[in-house]
Design a protein around this motif. Structure first.
Motif, short mmCIF file in Angstrom:
data_model
loop_
_atom_site.label_atom_id
_atom_site.label_comp_id
_atom_site.label_asym_id
_atom_site.label_seq_id
_atom_site.Cartn_x
_atom_site.Cartn_y
_atom_site.Cartn_z
N THR A 150 0.84 -1.19 0.00
CA THR A 150 0.00 0.00 0.00
C THR A 150 0.87 1.24 0.00
O THR A 150 2.00 1.22 0.47
N GLY A 151 0.32 2.32 -0.51
CA GLY A 151 1.08 3.57 -0.54
C GLY A 151 2.19 3.55 -1.58
O GLY A 151 3.11 4.33 -1.50
N GLY A 152 2.14 2.64 -2.53
CA GLY A 152 3.14 2.62 -3.58
C GLY A 152 4.28 1.67 -3.33
O GLY A 152 5.08 1.43 -4.20
N GLY A 153 4.40 1.12 -2.14
CA GLY A 153 5.47 0.16 -1.85
C GLY A 153 6.81 0.83 -1.71
O GLY A 153 6.98 2.00 -1.99
N GLY A 154 7.79 0.08 -1.29
CA GLY A 154 9.14 0.57 -1.15
C GLY A 154 9.40 1.35 0.12
O GLY A 154 10.53 1.57 0.48
N GLY A 155 8.38 1.77 0.81
CA GLY A 155 8.55 2.53 2.04
C GLY A 155 8.59 1.63 3.24
O GLY A 155 8.40 0.42 3.13
N PRO A 156 8.83 2.20 4.39
CA PRO A 156 8.84 1.38 5.60
C PRO A 156 7.45 0.84 5.92
O PRO A 156 6.45 1.50 5.68
N SER A 157 7.43 -0.36 6.42
CA SER A 157 6.17 -0.99 6.83
C SER A 157 5.72 -0.40 8.15
O SER A 157 6.53 0.03 8.97
N SER A 158 4.41 -0.41 8.39
CA SER A 158 3.90 0.13 9.65
C SER A 158 3.72 -0.95 10.70
O SER A 158 3.53 -0.63 11.86
N SER A 159 3.79 -2.23 10.31
CA SER A 159 3.65 -3.32 11.28
C SER A 159 4.53 -4.49 10.85
O SER A 159 4.99 -4.55 9.71
N THR A 160 4.71 -5.43 11.77
CA THR A 160 5.46 -6.62 11.44
C THR A 160 4.76 -7.41 10.34
O THR A 160 5.41 -7.94 9.44
N CYS A 161 3.43 -7.48 10.38
CA CYS A 161 2.69 -8.18 9.32
C CYS A 161 2.98 -7.55 7.96
O CYS A 161 3.19 -8.26 6.97
N GLU A 162 2.99 -6.23 7.87
CA GLU A 162 3.29 -5.58 6.60
C GLU A 162 4.72 -5.89 6.17
O GLU A 162 4.98 -6.09 4.99
N ALA A 163 5.65 -5.93 7.13
CA ALA A 163 7.04 -6.25 6.80
C ALA A 163 7.13 -7.67 6.25
O ALA A 163 7.83 -7.91 5.26
N ILE A 164 6.45 -8.62 6.88
CA ILE A 164 6.46 -10.00 6.40
C ILE A 164 5.91 -10.05 4.97
O ILE A 164 6.50 -10.67 4.09
N CYS A 165 4.80 -9.38 4.75
CA CYS A 165 4.11 -9.45 3.46
C CYS A 165 4.80 -8.63 2.38
O CYS A 165 4.50 -8.79 1.19
N SER A 166 5.72 -7.77 2.75
CA SER A 166 6.50 -7.00 1.77
C SER A 166 7.71 -7.77 1.28
O SER A 166 8.38 -7.33 0.36
N GLY A 167 8.00 -8.88 1.91
CA GLY A 167 9.19 -9.65 1.56
C GLY A 167 8.88 -10.90 0.78
O GLY A 167 7.81 -11.05 0.18
N THR A 168 9.85 -11.80 0.80
CA THR A 168 9.71 -13.06 0.07
C THR A 168 9.89 -14.28 0.96
O THR A 168 9.69 -15.40 0.50
N CYS A 169 10.27 -14.07 2.22
CA CYS A 169 10.50 -15.20 3.12
C CYS A 169 9.21 -15.68 3.76
O CYS A 169 8.41 -14.87 4.25
N ASP A 170 9.02 -16.99 3.81
CA ASP A 170 7.93 -17.59 4.58
C ASP A 170 8.34 -17.43 6.04
O ASP A 170 9.38 -17.93 6.46
N PHE A 171 7.57 -16.68 6.81
CA PHE A 171 7.95 -16.35 8.19
C PHE A 171 6.78 -16.61 9.11
O PHE A 171 5.68 -16.11 8.89
N GLU A 172 7.01 -17.41 10.14
CA GLU A 172 5.98 -17.76 11.12
C GLU A 172 4.73 -18.33 10.45
O GLU A 172 3.61 -18.10 10.89
N GLY A 173 4.92 -19.05 9.35
CA GLY A 173 3.80 -19.68 8.66
C GLY A 173 3.08 -18.79 7.67
O GLY A 173 2.11 -19.21 7.05
N VAL A 174 3.54 -17.56 7.49
CA VAL A 174 2.94 -16.65 6.51
C VAL A 174 3.85 -16.61 5.29
O VAL A 174 5.01 -16.22 5.38
N ASP A 175 3.32 -17.05 4.15
CA ASP A 175 4.08 -17.07 2.90
C ASP A 175 3.63 -15.91 2.02
O ASP A 175 2.58 -15.97 1.38
N PRO A 176 4.39 -14.83 1.98
CA PRO A 176 3.96 -13.64 1.23
C PRO A 176 3.93 -13.86 -0.28
O PRO A 176 3.29 -13.10 -1.00
N THR A 177 4.60 -14.89 -0.76
CA THR A 177 4.62 -15.14 -2.20
C THR A 177 3.38 -15.91 -2.66
O THR A 177 3.14 -16.05 -3.85
N ALA A 178 2.56 -16.37 -1.72
CA ALA A 178 1.40 -17.19 -2.05
C ALA A 178 0.13 -16.37 -2.24
O ALA A 178 -0.91 -16.93 -2.61
N MET A 179 0.19 -15.05 -1.97
CA MET A 179 -1.02 -14.24 -2.06
C MET A 179 -0.65 -12.78 -2.29
O MET A 179 0.50 -12.40 -2.13
#
Length: 135
Positions: free
Chosen positions: A47-76
């Motif tokens: 959101t907000g065009g991407g590339g900026g700092p995330s506002s939460s850990t969930c946003e940070a997880i979903c902005s990346g490519t690593c499967d972290f704590e069972g959340v796979d950001p590349t799957a959705m």
């Protein structure tokens, strides 16, 4: 819940290993890499065009490519990922986005290996931020 306790144990164990062992204090704290990981984006349409700092850990997880704590950001898509993360890991709907960005960016640079010692500084900063969510 058990995996979260393991993660915190790793984070705080690393913190103790780095700060609590021997030495006279000379040279401690030099050469950190804080602030180098706020790349966000990850090509997933943040959101907000991407590339900026995330506002939460969930946003940070979903902005990346690593499967972290069972959340796979590349799957959705980004928004669905954040919603899923907030639902299943509500403690990561926090104010630790920039620390999460730095830690997860470091993990990406280390092939998403959560056991790497190369991300200790970032893990400690993120762990200190999220610690109040884990009483």
């Amino acid at each position: 819940m058990k995996k979260q306790h393991i993660l915190l144990s790793i984070v705080f164990g690393s913190m103790l290993a780095i700060t609590g062992c021997g030495g006279d204090g000379e040279g401690d704290g030099t050469g950190g890499t804080n602030g180098t990981g706020a790349t966000g984006g990850g090509g997933t349409g943040a959101t907000g065009g991407g590339g900026g700092p995330s506002s939460s850990t969930c946003e940070a997880i979903c902005s990346g490519t690593c499967d972290f704590e069972g959340v796979d950001p590349t799957a959705m898509e980004f928004e669905q990922c954040v919603s899923t993360c907030n639902e299943f890991l509500p403690q990561f709907n926090d104010d630790c986005g920039s620390q999460g960005d730095a830690y997860l960016s470091c993990l990406e640079d280390n092939e998403c290996d959560e056991e790497t010692q190369n991300c200790n500084n970032e893990a400690i900063a993120w762990g200190m931020c999220i610690a109040p969510a884990f009483p």
